[in-house]
Each structure stands twice: as structure tokens, then as C-alpha cells.
Design a protein around this motif. Structure first.
Motif, PDB file in Angstrom:
ATOM      1  N   SER A 113       0.687  -1.140  -0.127  1.00 57.17           N
ATOM      2  CA  SER A 113       0.213   0.013  -0.046  1.00 57.17           C
ATOM      3  C   SER A 113       0.818   1.059   0.004  1.00 57.17           C
ATOM      4  CB  SER A 113      -0.978   0.139   1.139  1.00 57.17           C
ATOM      5  OG  SER A 113      -0.325   0.288   2.410  1.00 57.17           O
ATOM      6  N   VAL A 114       2.036   0.885   0.847  1.00 59.63           N
ATOM      7  CA  VAL A 114       2.918   2.315   0.830  1.00 59.63           C
ATOM      8  C   VAL A 114       3.669   2.629  -0.589  1.00 59.63           C
ATOM      9  CG1 VAL A 114       4.941   3.166   1.356  1.00 59.63           C
ATOM     10  CG2 VAL A 114       3.603   2.397   2.948  1.00 59.63           C
ATOM     11  N   THR A 115       3.936   1.365  -1.437  1.00 63.74           N
ATOM     12  CA  THR A 115       4.535   1.463  -2.688  1.00 63.74           C
ATOM     13  C   THR A 115       3.268   2.219  -3.702  1.00 63.74           C
ATOM     14  OG1 THR A 115       5.712  -0.517  -1.979  1.00 63.74           O
ATOM     15  CG2 THR A 115       5.670   0.102  -4.321  1.00 63.74           C
ATOM     16  N   GLN A 116       2.225   1.545  -3.609  1.00 67.62           N
ATOM     17  CA  GLN A 116       1.075   2.116  -4.510  1.00 67.62           C
ATOM     18  C   GLN A 116       0.842   3.454  -4.176  1.00 67.62           C
ATOM     19  OE1 GLN A 116      -2.394  -0.140  -4.283  1.00 67.62           O
ATOM     20  NE2 GLN A 116      -1.290  -1.937  -5.183  1.00 67.62           N
ATOM     21  N   ALA A 117       0.971   4.168  -2.985  1.00 66.22           N
ATOM     22  CA  ALA A 117       0.662   5.218  -2.580  1.00 66.22           C
ATOM     23  C   ALA A 117       1.856   6.188  -3.230  1.00 66.22           C
ATOM     24  CB  ALA A 117       0.606   5.633  -0.938  1.00 66.22           C
ATOM     25  N   LEU A 118       2.866   5.766  -3.075  1.00 66.23           N
ATOM     26  CA  LEU A 118       4.085   6.586  -3.778  1.00 66.23           C
ATOM     27  C   LEU A 118       3.910   6.747  -5.107  1.00 66.23           C
ATOM     28  CD1 LEU A 118       7.282   5.635  -1.360  1.00 66.23           C
ATOM     29  CD2 LEU A 118       6.396   8.038  -2.231  1.00 66.23           C
ATOM     30  N   SER A 119       3.882   5.726  -5.945  1.00 69.09           N
ATOM     31  CA  SER A 119       3.972   5.712  -7.338  1.00 69.09           C
ATOM     32  C   SER A 119       2.683   6.689  -7.922  1.00 69.09           C
ATOM     33  CB  SER A 119       3.518   4.295  -7.777  1.00 69.09           C
ATOM     34  OG  SER A 119       2.354   3.568  -7.590  1.00 69.09           O
ATOM     35  N   ALA A 133       4.715  17.158  -0.892  1.00 73.03           N
ATOM     36  CA  ALA A 133       5.990  16.850  -1.000  1.00 73.03           C
ATOM     37  C   ALA A 133       6.282  16.264   0.371  1.00 73.03           C
ATOM     38  CB  ALA A 133       6.755  17.926  -1.210  1.00 73.03           C
ATOM     39  N   PHE A 134       5.932  16.656   1.577  1.00 73.54           N
ATOM     40  CA  PHE A 134       6.229  16.209   2.864  1.00 73.54           C
ATOM     41  C   PHE A 134       5.679  14.769   2.814  1.00 73.54           C
ATOM     42  CE2 PHE A 134       4.359  15.039   6.932  1.00 73.54           C
ATOM     43  CZ  PHE A 134       5.537  15.126   7.612  1.00 73.54           C
ATOM     44  N   LEU A 135       4.325  14.625   2.246  1.00 68.34           N
ATOM     45  CA  LEU A 135       3.889  13.143   2.536  1.00 68.34           C
ATOM     46  C   LEU A 135       4.837  12.236   1.729  1.00 68.34           C
ATOM     47  CD1 LEU A 135       1.499  11.321   3.204  1.00 68.34           C
ATOM     48  CD2 LEU A 135       0.150  12.099   1.433  1.00 68.34           C
ATOM     49  N   VAL A 136       5.136  12.506   0.586  1.00 69.09           N
ATOM     50  CA  VAL A 136       5.974  11.872  -0.334  1.00 69.09           C
ATOM     51  C   VAL A 136       7.510  11.340   0.714  1.00 69.09           C
ATOM     52  CG1 VAL A 136       7.728  11.805  -2.084  1.00 69.09           C
ATOM     53  CG2 VAL A 136       5.259  12.595  -2.554  1.00 69.09           C
TER      54      VAL A 136
ATOM     55  N   SER B   5      -4.849  12.514  -1.447  1.00 72.03           N
ATOM     56  CA  SER B   5      -3.854  12.637  -0.520  1.00 72.03           C
ATOM     57  C   SER B   5      -4.324  12.080   0.907  1.00 72.03           C
ATOM     58  CB  SER B   5      -3.078  13.793  -0.264  1.00 72.03           C
ATOM     59  OG  SER B   5      -2.423  14.227  -1.275  1.00 72.03           O
ATOM     60  N   GLU B   6      -5.786  12.667   1.153  1.00 72.84           N
ATOM     61  CA  GLU B   6      -6.310  12.109   2.345  1.00 72.84           C
ATOM     62  C   GLU B   6      -6.640  10.648   2.309  1.00 72.84           C
ATOM     63  OE1 GLU B   6      -6.843  13.467   4.974  1.00 72.84           O
ATOM     64  OE2 GLU B   6      -5.740  15.425   4.543  1.00 72.84           O
ATOM     65  N   GLN B   7      -7.227   9.918   1.099  1.00 76.11           N
ATOM     66  CA  GLN B   7      -7.230   8.811   0.851  1.00 76.11           C
ATOM     67  C   GLN B   7      -6.252   8.041   1.068  1.00 76.11           C
ATOM     68  OE1 GLN B   7      -9.646   9.063  -2.950  1.00 76.11           O
ATOM     69  NE2 GLN B   7      -9.364   6.907  -2.691  1.00 76.11           N
ATOM     70  N   ILE B   8      -5.059   8.276   0.729  1.00 81.09           N
ATOM     71  CA  ILE B   8      -3.665   7.673   0.819  1.00 81.09           C
ATOM     72  C   ILE B   8      -3.280   7.558   2.467  1.00 81.09           C
ATOM     73  CG2 ILE B   8      -1.086   7.938   0.586  1.00 81.09           C
ATOM     74  CD1 ILE B   8      -1.999   8.842  -2.340  1.00 81.09           C
ATOM     75  N   LYS B   9      -3.287   8.735   3.117  1.00 81.38           N
ATOM     76  CA  LYS B   9      -3.052   8.780   4.433  1.00 81.38           C
ATOM     77  C   LYS B   9      -4.020   7.840   5.140  1.00 81.38           C
ATOM     78  CE  LYS B   9      -1.521  13.594   5.345  1.00 81.38           C
ATOM     79  NZ  LYS B   9      -1.898  14.747   6.210  1.00 81.38           N
ATOM     80  N   SER B  10      -5.317   7.752   4.870  1.00 77.61           N
ATOM     81  CA  SER B  10      -6.040   6.842   5.743  1.00 77.61           C
ATOM     82  C   SER B  10      -5.668   5.531   5.470  1.00 77.61           C
ATOM     83  CB  SER B  10      -7.484   7.149   5.614  1.00 77.61           C
ATOM     84  OG  SER B  10      -7.718   7.961   4.327  1.00 77.61           O
ATOM     85  N   GLU B  11      -5.445   5.195   4.215  1.00 73.95           N
ATOM     86  CA  GLU B  11      -4.847   3.729   4.012  1.00 73.95           C
ATOM     87  C   GLU B  11      -3.489   3.454   4.798  1.00 73.95           C
ATOM     88  OE1 GLU B  11      -4.196   2.826  -0.184  1.00 73.95           O
ATOM     89  OE2 GLU B  11      -5.949   3.631  -1.039  1.00 73.95           O
ATOM     90  N   ILE B  12      -2.444   4.315   4.622  1.00 69.10           N
ATOM     91  CA  ILE B  12      -1.477   4.271   5.605  1.00 69.10           C
ATOM     92  C   ILE B  12      -1.875   4.066   6.874  1.00 69.10           C
ATOM     93  CG2 ILE B  12       0.890   5.038   6.022  1.00 69.10           C
ATOM     94  CD1 ILE B  12       0.569   4.553   3.286  1.00 69.10           C
ATOM     95  N   VAL B  13      -2.534   4.840   7.530  1.00 68.95           N
ATOM     96  CA  VAL B  13      -2.931   5.005   8.873  1.00 68.95           C
ATOM     97  C   VAL B  13      -3.465   3.530   9.000  1.00 68.95           C
ATOM     98  CG1 VAL B  13      -4.614   5.812  10.583  1.00 68.95           C
ATOM     99  CG2 VAL B  13      -3.367   7.193   9.146  1.00 68.95           C
TER     100      VAL B  13
END
Lengths: 175, 175
Positions: A113-119, A133-136, B5-13
Motif C-alpha cells: 500500500s505504501v508502494t502504491q501510494a508513492l507511485s 511533498a512532505f507526505l512523499v 492525499s487524504e485517501q492515501i493517508k487513511s490507507e497508511i494509517v
DNA sequence: ATGTATGTATAGTATGTACTAAACGAATTA
DNA sequence: TAATTCGTTTAGTACATACTATACATACAT
């Protein structure tokens, strides 16, 4: 077998149960393993039932979990329908197989999920949004940590012999 | 901050919560840490409540546990009564402090019970009983395994810098 | 001092899960 | 075929625990 030996055994059984529970395994699983570990020969399911004070069903599932983890091995005796079990005595081997088994669950899912989010985030070139940018940046750090853990466990599980030698040379590095 | 970005965040969380739960930590603890880790600045308790969908009491206890483990740090702002928290970003440091915290519980107890058992058994010279001799042998193996684990965690926690360098040199040994 | 904001502690609830009890299935023997 | 032995499966229970709701304590403000 005298009484004090029995006492000692139950203490050890209890101790290993607690450790097991602490690391997320059922108490009965720890107890079953401990009983097998302290037994000179393989034990049948009924013998385990007698020595753990659990029911047959519980011991059955626990012992199968242990076998799946590689912590115990089933042995069959000719002309005997009973299943017998004995403990794996090489703890390093046991750790390896536990790692191998455990890795493929929540961990891999989170990694991907991290990998997917990054891409997804990096797809649209350089992000103008500074918060994005911070999130990345944070996700990259997370990813490299996961990668390190991954290659570590991979290396450990790949080893065919994780004996005292290897452990001691690792210890040397860690000063 | 856009929606994806919010979606991504909640996935990571969610992912980190699951990992945490897998290793025996409460889900809310993982969620709190993840929210802090993905936040550019320190967050107040109320902000954490808003972003985790937990109650104040739960977040309070979770965050204090995290602080005790060294996974988050409290920061206080002058002229502001609120407590703010930020995540530890050095994961290796975090692992060290978790190890340090965790070691002193069931594990040490089991170690000492094995040690005591051994000294009790070895007190009466050479045991005539072969089964008792077997027990001593198994307990010795257990003890040496515990010792190895002990010195390993001790070495890790003693390191002031467990960076990529150290990890990579360890990896090299493990081929 | 009274009220307000903030964090903590307590009581109750809900949820997950490891266990017991008992039914079931499969294989062996009579 | 019936009876027995052994392991597994399932339904229910007990227990631990993480959470909610709420009361409480303390510090600051007016």
C-alpha cells in the motif's frame, strides 16, 4: 521421575506459555510446545491432553498450528494409528520458519500500500503542494525502512544454518 | 490537501494500525502513531481525536503508551496549555526503545526460572536418573538460547546509532 | 470565586479469541 | 455391520481488553 522434577517442568511450561502469549501466540500453544520440548520422546495427542490439562480439540488445533510454524514435527509409528509429535530443538531453525510464516500477512499488505501510494503521488511529476511533498518524503522513509526489514528477514530465512557462529559474528558487529 | 492525499493517508494509517495490532499493540495506538507520523507538525490531543475518530480518553492513554515506548515525543509550546505530540521518525531508534521496554517482563522471568531450575537440579551432583539428565540437557540448551537472545538485544539497545550502515554490514554477514 | 479549557481516571460495553463440550468422520477391529 | 479408537470440526462460553461515555482533577482566565 521425582516430584521436584515435575515441579520444575511445570514452571518451565508456564514460563514458555507466557513468553508465547507475549509474542501473540495462544497460551495453550506455548504449553503444548513446552511439554513436547521437555519430553524425551514423541508424545501422542492424548498424552499431550493429559499433560497440558487442555481438551483434545484445543490440543489438536494448537499442535497443528505449531506444526505449520515448524516448531513441532509429526512422527508416525508403523502399526500405530496414533499421531505422535516431537518438538523442534533447533530454536534458530524455529525462528526462521516463524519469520517466514509471519512475514506474508499484514506486513506485505502495508508494504504494497505504501508502494502504491508513492507511485500514485509521484505519477504527476513534481508536486507543487508542499504538504504533498512532505507526505512523499515520509512515505519514502517508511518504504526504505520496510525494505531494510524485508531484506533482513529474507536474509535470515535464506540461511540454511543460523548457528552460534553466525549469531556471534553479528554480535561482534554490534560491538 | 487534495482528496487523494487524504485517501492515501487513511490507507497508511490503517496499514500501520494492522501491523501494530499484529505485533500486539492496540489498533488505536497504531493509528495515533500513523497520524502523527504523517503530520508535518506536532498535533494536540484534540487534533488527534479528530483525525483518529477515537475518544479523548482512548487517545490520551494510547499516546502516553507511545511516549513511554519512545515512539512519540511530547512538545510544549510557551503560552499554550495544550500538550503537543510528534512522532519519532528514526525507526531504528524506536525499535531499540521498544526492545528495551519489552525485554523486562515475561522474558526475564522465564530466564531466571530456567536458571533456578538448573541450579536446583545440578545441586545434587551427577544425577543417576537418566530422565533427569535429559531434563538438564534440554534446560541448558534453552538457557544458552536465552543467553544468545539476551546478548543480542542488549547489543542492539546499547548501540547509539543503528543506522543503515550497521544494518547493511549485518546483512552482508547473512550473505 | 466562578467558569472554562485541558488531560486523566473510572465504569460499563463491545469485540475478538482461545478454550470446552460434544458431535462428527474416518479408519480399524470384532 | 457394528463397535471402538482416534483426530477434527463446530457451537457455545468465558475471558481479556480496547474502546466509549462520563465524571473528575487541575490549571488558567475573567
Amino acid at each position: 521421575m521425582n516430584q521436584s522434577s515435575e515441579q520444575i517442568k511445570s514452571e518451565i511450561v508456564e514460563g514458555l506459555s507466557n513468553i508465547g502469549q507475549f509474542w501473540g501466540f495462544p497460551r495453550g500453544m506455548g504449553a503444548s510446545f513446552a511439554v513436547l520440548y521437555l519430553s524425551p520422546g514423541p508424545l501422542s495427542l492424548d498424552e499431550l491432553v493429559a499433560r497440558t490439562n487442555l481438551t483434545k480439540g484445543a490440543v489438536s488445533t494448537n499442535v497443528r498450528s505449531l506444526a505449520r510454524l515448524g516448531l513441532v514435527h509429526g512422527v508416525s509409528r508403523l502399526g500405530d494409528r496414533k499421531d505422535y509429535y516431537q518438538a523442534e530443538t533447533d530454536f534458530y531453525k524455529a525462528i526462521r520458519s516463524i519469520l517466514k510464516e509471519r512475514k506474508n500477512h499484514e506486513f506485505d499488505h502495508a508494504v504494497s500500500s505504501v508502494t502504491q501510494a508513492l507511485s500514485k503521488l509521484e505519477a504527476d511529476g513534481r508536486p507543487a503542494d508542499p504538504e504533498q511533498a512532505f507526505l512523499v518524503e515520509r512515505l519514502r522513509a517508511l518504504q526504505s525502512f520496510f525494505d531494510a526489514l524485508d531484506s533482513l528477514t529474507a536474509a535470515v530465512t535464506r540461511l540454511e544454518s543460523l548457528g552460534l557462529n553466525t549469531v556471534q559474528s553479528v554480535l561482534k558487529i554490534l560491538k
